[in-house]
Design an enzyme around this catalytic site. Structure first.
Site, PDB file in Angstrom:
ATOM      1  N   HIS A 105       0.826  -1.222   0.000  1.00 25.29           N
ATOM      2  CA  HIS A 105       0.000   0.000   0.000  1.00 25.29           C
ATOM      3  C   HIS A 105       0.855   1.265   0.000  1.00 25.29           C
ATOM      4  O   HIS A 105       0.341   2.340  -0.288  1.00 25.29           O
ATOM      5  CB  HIS A 105      -1.047  -0.022   1.128  1.00 25.29           C
ATOM      6  CG  HIS A 105      -0.553   0.235   2.515  1.00 25.29           C
ATOM      7  ND1 HIS A 105      -0.245  -0.775   3.406  1.00 25.29           N
ATOM      8  CD2 HIS A 105      -0.332   1.388   3.178  1.00 25.29           C
ATOM      9  CE1 HIS A 105       0.126  -0.248   4.559  1.00 25.29           C
ATOM     10  NE2 HIS A 105       0.087   1.060   4.453  1.00 25.29           N
TER      11      HIS A 105
ATOM     12  N   ASP B  10       1.321  -7.699   2.135  1.00 24.44           N
ATOM     13  CA  ASP B  10       1.402  -6.248   1.940  1.00 24.44           C
ATOM     14  C   ASP B  10       2.853  -5.770   1.822  1.00 24.44           C
ATOM     15  O   ASP B  10       3.391  -5.132   2.716  1.00 24.44           O
ATOM     16  CB  ASP B  10       0.685  -5.543   3.102  1.00 24.44           C
ATOM     17  CG  ASP B  10       0.351  -4.098   2.762  1.00 24.44           C
ATOM     18  OD1 ASP B  10       0.917  -3.566   1.785  1.00 24.44           O
ATOM     19  OD2 ASP B  10      -0.462  -3.495   3.482  1.00 24.44           O
TER      20      ASP B  10
ATOM     21  N   SER C 159       4.137   2.360   8.215  1.00 23.43           N
ATOM     22  CA  SER C 159       3.859   1.340   7.211  1.00 23.43           C
ATOM     23  C   SER C 159       5.113   1.007   6.417  1.00 23.43           C
ATOM     24  O   SER C 159       5.764   1.908   5.898  1.00 23.43           O
ATOM     25  CB  SER C 159       2.782   1.819   6.254  1.00 23.43           C
ATOM     26  OG  SER C 159       1.536   1.617   6.821  1.00 23.43           O
TER      27      SER C 159
HETATM   28  N1  ARG Z   1      -4.608   0.300   7.338  1.00 23.41           N
HETATM   29  C1  ARG Z   1      -3.324   0.280   6.729  1.00 23.41           C
HETATM   30  C2  ARG Z   1      -2.508   1.431   7.213  1.00 23.41           C
HETATM   31  O1  ARG Z   1      -3.013   2.505   7.309  1.00 23.41           O
HETATM   32  C3  ARG Z   1      -3.363   0.369   5.250  1.00 23.41           C
HETATM   33  C4  ARG Z   1      -3.873  -0.841   4.642  1.00 23.41           C
HETATM   34  C5  ARG Z   1      -4.017  -0.730   3.173  1.00 23.41           C
HETATM   35  N2  ARG Z   1      -4.814  -1.819   2.733  1.00 23.41           N
HETATM   36  C6  ARG Z   1      -6.114  -1.714   2.445  1.00 23.41           C
HETATM   37  N3  ARG Z   1      -6.793  -2.779   2.225  1.00 23.41           N
HETATM   38  N4  ARG Z   1      -6.703  -0.545   2.350  1.00 23.41           N
HETATM   39  O2  ARG Z   1      -1.343   1.294   7.461  1.00 23.41           O
END
Ligand code: ARG
Length: 724
Positions: A89, A224, A659
């Site tokens: 992401h 991811d 992230s």
């Molecule tokens: N919630 C994650 C973060 O903010 C991002 C995940 C991205 N994946 C998704 N399915 N939207 O670090």
């Protein structure tokens, strides 16, 4: 998570950042203070490295393999040829931008089997931390005769020369950041590389497996990750993109451990967390729960629905909107979760009791006793205008054309002056051109027009009529029975009439030498008119309340942290996240989300197969992955039970911006990449919950399995230092 969107939201979420004393696993610690603050405790948790191996300015250390990725994520160097791992992401925007209907890397994945095939990712950069220095004394000395109200405007003049001196005769960049709500200041020196190339990514069905349904949740089965490479000039220094650049030789790169992990193993995460508000007050929590969060969710919900409708019609639209959609959706769900967990985890009550203790201590102390009465007044004065600000930013400015129209504010102001300031005009035009680039990237006529109509109706219905711009009357004169119909009709007319969508006309306008004519055309355009009506109404009449509120909250917040530190001199404090490098340490840990439910600390490929649902794009499993699974073709990447591990959790303390961060074992080896937080602790940016807060990480063995078996990229496996 991507920081751009977080910052945009956080900037106006009523709150303030104050430091909190670290609990057992809580804390985003400044690397430069580790040996003094945390080292012994880290050893107690299981660390087997020296402080110098973690952070050193003179010798290579762990921090030299960690980058601030794209200004909103983190990445780690995993080979001596500048190979990087970050989240899928985090690479998402770059991957989508490089994709076409014919070469759809987002959908099909991409693997460069040699360096020549790597793809330059425009607009992507990474930064290494060179050094960080406490400059509190120096800055405070210069601030001591300046009233707090003037600090923000005075700071650039004070810190600018310090940064200049610190980076003199180098190619480095620098900045000063306040810590502990302006009670301390640190100077950061960074080295920025701008030639970054995409090396590999799994298919979106793997990299975003579970989609928005599983987002922010454990148990998780997402691969991811994505891989990039840093390129440098022949002298190993940053250089603009060129065919002749060579892979960067890092000072340090992470060895990778595939030995496997167990509950309670030591784990640490080094990265660039974006923002926390750990010492938000009960008043801030209340405002978020009652108004700010539900407003953001409502406006985003609508935008997402209108985007999705069109994205499902055609691959081109999907590719164009994918990254923006993901960003909006990520924080849509974030605010749903935060509201739910602020309530469930009784954060308001917790804050109240902390504040009661503080108030007792502060009584009779002139510097501190008025903090909470002052804050109460600030919240009371601001409350009637809070929603208006949210609806302006997330609503009106969430409609791409209106947001672009708002970019003409400065130009109009300059053109209305008696004498023309050509230099300033040039800058204003430059600003507009920049926004134009962004607008054209995300523009879709149907989506935009629908969003504009819908959010104007929301504004008309939800915002106090006394606060509407006079222009609302014009909008509501449009044809239609209901407010919704009228706003939709108005939006349709805006899109039909504006010249902003006509590139040739827009370009002619921006190049106009006759400024009188230019002003006339600007003021006649209906999209600009509409956008500026909302913007000016806010700026002229309501912004002052937001500014006063922001200042009061910052000022009292600063005093509050100072007081807290004075009240508990033995406690170790860490500053709130502010996109500077931090380290958090703890252990691999399972948890109990609710009565009778236990979550183990890891997931496996078996779970990916269990979740498969071919009728739901979020849970599609690529055929090849199924084949590998059925054939048990797992290579060296299995756990003790012969399964491929997919994700695991630790009790490390991370937030958005982390992230892609390296998750590191006791020996400094990479065991995974952090990519999310868990649902039960979504209140975590405001209050850390020892029992519930977890960091969700993709297991490095899943990453390597996908690189080798799905991507066939043995070249990449060969360049990494993999330890069995
Ligand atoms: N919630 C994650 C973060 O903010 C991002 C995940 C991205 N994946 C998704 N399915 N939207 O670090």
């Amino acid at each position: 998570m991507n920081l751009k969107s977080i910052l945009a939201v956080m900037l106006f979420v009523a709150s303030f950042n104050v430091a909190k004393a670290g609990g057992d696993d809580e804390g985003m610690w400044l690397p430069v203070l580790l040996s003094q603050n945390n080292y012994n405790d880290m050893v107690k948790h299981g660390l087997k490295m020296t402080p110098e191996q973690l952070y050193s300015v003179n010798k290579s250390s762990m921090k030299d393999a960690v980058v601030w990725f794209g200004g909103g994520c983190t990445g780690e160097v995993v080979s001596n040829q500048g190979l990087l791992i970050t989240n899928h992401h985090c690479g998402y925007d770059a991957i989508a931008s490089l994709s076409t209907e014919k070469y759809n890397y987002l959908h099909d994945g991409f693997w460069a089997l040699n360096k020549e095939s790597e793809l330059h990712a425009e607009d992507l950069s990474v930064q290494f931390l060179v050094s960080m220095t406490d400059v509190t004394k120096e800055v405070m000395e210069k601030l001591k005769d300046i009233p707090y109200e003037k600090w923000q405007s005075s700071l650039p003049g004070i810190t600018g020369p310090m940064v200049k001196a610190a980076t003199k005769d180098t190619h480095y960049e620098g900045f000063v950041r306040e810590m502990f709500k302006g009670n301390q200041f640190y100077l950061f020196v960074m080295e920025k590389f701008t030639d970054i190339r995409l090396v590999g990514t799994a298919t979106e069905s793997i990299g975003k497996y579970g989609g928005d349904t599983d987002n922010w949740m454990w148990p998780r089965h997402t691969g991811d990750f994505s891989m990039f490479r840093i390129y440098a000039g022949k002298d190993n220094k940053p250089a603009p993109y060129s065919k002749d650049n060579v892979p960067y030789k890092p000072k340090h790169s992470f060895p990778i451990s595939i030995k496997g992990l167990q509950e309670n193993d030591f784990s640490m995460v080094m990265g660039f967390p974006g923002r926390t508000n750990r010492y938000e007050t009960s008043m801030g929590v209340q405002l978020a729960i009652d108004e700010t969060n539900p407003s953001i969710v409502k406006l985003r919900d609508k935008r997402l629905q209108l985007m999705k409708q069109e994205m499902d019609k055609n691959v081109g639209i999907r590719l164009q909107q994918a990254s923006r959609y993901a960003q909006i959706a990520n924080y849509w769900k974030y605010f749903i979760g935060q509201t739910e967990q602020l309530k469930k985890n009784k954060v308001w009550d917790r804050k109240k009791s902390e504040e009661a203790t503080f108030t007792g201590w502060a009584s009779g102390k002139e510097e501190y006793q008025n903090i909470f009465p002052n804050l109460e007044k600030a919240y009371k004065d601001y409350r009637p205008y809070n929603k208006h600000g949210v609806y302006l930013r997330e609503g009106v400015l969430g409609a791409p054309l209106l947001s672009f129209g708002a970019a003409f504010l400065d130009l109009e102001k300059l053109l209305m002056k008696d004498t023309m300031d050509e230099k300033a005009l040039e800058n204003a035009i430059k600003g507009i051109r920049f926004r134009q680039g962004f607008f054209e990237k995300i523009y879709n006529p149907t989506i935009d027009q629908n969003i504009a109509g819908a959010i104007l109706a929301y504004f008309a219905n939800d915002i106090d009529k006394a606060q509407h711009p006079a222009y609302m009357a014009t909008i509501l004169k449009s044809k239609g029975k209901t407010t919704e119909e009228k706003c939709a009709a108005y939006a349709k007319m805006v899109y039909a009439k504006t010249f902003l969508l006509d590139t040739a006309k827009l370009s002619a306008f921006l190049n106009m030498k006759d400024h009188k004519k230019q002003l006339k055309q600007l003021q006649k355009d209906i999209a600009i008119q509409c956008a500026l009506a909302f913007l000016k109404n806010y700026n002229d009449n309501y912004k002052k309340y937001a500014d006063a509120f922001g200042l009061a909250v910052a000022k009292e917040g600063k005093a509050y942290v100072k007081g807290l530190m004075e009240m508990s001199p033995a406690r170790k404090f860490y500053p709130d996240a502010n996109s500077t490098m931090r380290l958090t340490y703890g252990n691999v840990k399972s948890y109990d989300p609710k009565d009778a439910v236990h979550y183990t600390y890891y997931t496996t490929l078996k779970g990916v197969m269990e979740k498969e649902d071919p009728s739901n794009e979020e849970f599609e499993v690529p055929a090849k992955l199924k084949e590998l699974y059925l054939a048990k073709d797992f290579g060296q990447y299995t756990d003790k039970d012969g399964q491929v591990p997919v994700a695991f959790i630790t009790n490390n303390d991370i937030t958005g911006g982390n992230s892609g961060s390296p998750v590191i074992n006791a020996n400094g080896e990479l065991i995974g990449a952090a990519f999310d937080g868990n649902w039960e602790a979504m209140s975590g940016d405001i209050s850390f919950d020892e029992q519930l807060k977890r960091t969700i990480c993709v297991d490095i063995r899943y990453v390597l399995f996908l690189v080798e078996k799905m991507g066939g990229a043995k070249n990449l496996i060969a360049e990494m230092d993999i330890r069995k």
